[in-house]
Design an enzyme around this catalytic site. Structure first.
Site, short mmCIF file in Angstrom:
data_model
loop_
_atom_site.label_atom_id
_atom_site.label_comp_id
_atom_site.label_asym_id
_atom_site.label_seq_id
_atom_site.Cartn_x
_atom_site.Cartn_y
_atom_site.Cartn_z
N ASP A 40 0.82 -1.22 0.00
CA ASP A 40 0.00 0.00 0.00
C ASP A 40 0.86 1.27 0.00
O ASP A 40 0.68 2.15 0.84
CB ASP A 40 -0.95 0.01 1.20
CG ASP A 40 -1.66 -1.30 1.42
OD1 ASP A 40 -1.94 -1.99 0.43
OD2 ASP A 40 -1.93 -1.65 2.59
N GLU A 222 -11.11 -1.66 -3.84
CA GLU A 222 -10.46 -0.98 -2.72
C GLU A 222 -9.34 -0.09 -3.23
O GLU A 222 -9.12 0.07 -4.43
CB GLU A 222 -9.91 -1.99 -1.71
CG GLU A 222 -8.81 -2.89 -2.24
CD GLU A 222 -8.33 -3.91 -1.21
OE1 GLU A 222 -9.03 -4.15 -0.22
OE2 GLU A 222 -7.23 -4.49 -1.44
#
Length: 351
Positions: A40, A222
């Site tokens: 991420d 997401e």
């Protein structure tokens, strides 16, 4: 003797020249991954420095550098450690650092030990250097529904701040959608959330699970990230489960002048815009962000991926960067993932 001496000097000169060439090449190129591990990835450029962060799971760590390609040697520091107990004490995911209204804000997802309790939280720091100063807890960032939420990000359009995230429609795991809402200020959502994307295509719906804790299958949208180019707002998101090799990037677009909170403003691409390439040894590329080169002439994709199949959502994920271009319709062209270890020119303007 003189012949041997001349030969030795020649060999030494050749060796030094080769070493100099290697040093020059190393100075002008870099290879992925940027770090051995880190999921991420997020970065922001401010006042001549890049600030970088990724999921550690246990805290929020910031890196500071003038050259993102040289992240391995960058200064870094743990700037926030969660409380020992409470609703934001565990599973610290996908932090993002933003400079808003003259202050730094960190957005992150956390829970108290149970995934179904994951929510989004905000920290504030008035120091010009986010590796210094005091991070003040601004509490949970919630909309009226107060449902499961992760992967929060902020963007501005026409003077209005917006918050975008991945969440559940109800209270049970099974599907993650992308939601959007206006912000009253950097730590307060104003108004209702709008669902702008739900997994509908087959490439968005790879999500079988095989454990006693989770449902047998979860559909995933997401990691939303927003770009503006020309007359378009471009929302890039990650689709399918990160535990699958089919984790990929999808895209939604909306006209800059449209009402972003009207469902009809958004158009979803029917195909992924970035996906695995087994031939290059890149699997499950996703949860991206973006940065520009120091001189502002290049746009770069920052993302994580695995080096082998079936490595899932764990410590094998590592951050990578590669440049991208733009299509004539103001949408990004990310190309294909570049294999780890391939020498790439450093971002233009790096020193």
């Amino acid at each position: 003797m003189l012949q041997h001496l001349a030969l030795s000097i020649g060999l030494l000169t050749s060796t030094l020249g080769h070493a100099q060439q290697q040093s020059t090449a190393a100075a002008t190129t870099f290879t992925n991954p940027l770090l051995p591990s880190g999921a991420d990835p997020w970065s922001i450029y401010h006042d001549g420095y890049y600030y970088y962060t990724h999921t550690t799971g246990a805290n929020i760590t910031l890196w500071k550098t003038t050259s993102l390609s040289q992240l391995r040697t960058a200064e870094h520091r743990v700037v926030w450690t969660p409380p020992a107990t409470g609703p934001n004490s565990q599973h610290i995911w996908a932090p993002e650092l933003h400079w808003l209204n003259g202050k730094w804000y960190l957005y992150y997802a956390a829970d108290g030990g149970k995934n179904e309790d994951h929510r989004l939280w905000v920290l504030e720091n008035s120091s010009p250097n986010p590796l210094q100063g005091t991070w003040v807890d601004k509490g949970q960032l919630r909309d009226a529904s107060n449902k499961w939420a992760i992967d929060g990000s902020v963007f501005e359009n026409k003077g209005q701040l917006y918050f975008v995230w991945s969440g559940w429609e109800g209270d049970a795991n099974g599907r993650q959608d992308i939601y959007l809402a206006r912000l009253k200020n950097p730590w307060t959502i104003a108004g209702e959330r709008l669902k702008v994307s739900t997994p509908v295509y087959a490439w968005e719906r790879n999500g079988d699970l095989h454990d006693a804790v989770n449902p047998p299958h979860v559909d995933v949208n997401e990691g939303p990230q927003v770009l503006r180019h020309g007359n378009k707002i471009v929302l890039i998101y990650s689709a399918s489960g990160c535990w699958t090799d089919f984790y990929a990037l999808g895209m939604l677009t909306a006209p800059v002048d449209s009402d972003l909170l009207l469902p009809g403003s958004w158009t979803k691409s029917a195909r992924p815009v970035f996906q695995q390439d087994p031939a290059a040894g890149v699997y499950a590329p996703g949860h991206n962000s973006f940065f520009s080169s120091p001189d502002g002439t290049q746009d770069w994709l920052l993302y994580h991926a695995n080096d082998a199949p079936d490595q899932g959502c764990g410590r094998f994920r590592s951050p990578r960067a590669q440049p991208f271009t733009w299509n004539n319709d103001d949408t990004p062209n990310f190309g294909r993932p570049i294999a780890p270890g391939v020498a790439l020119p450093r971002p233009s303007g790096e020193k």
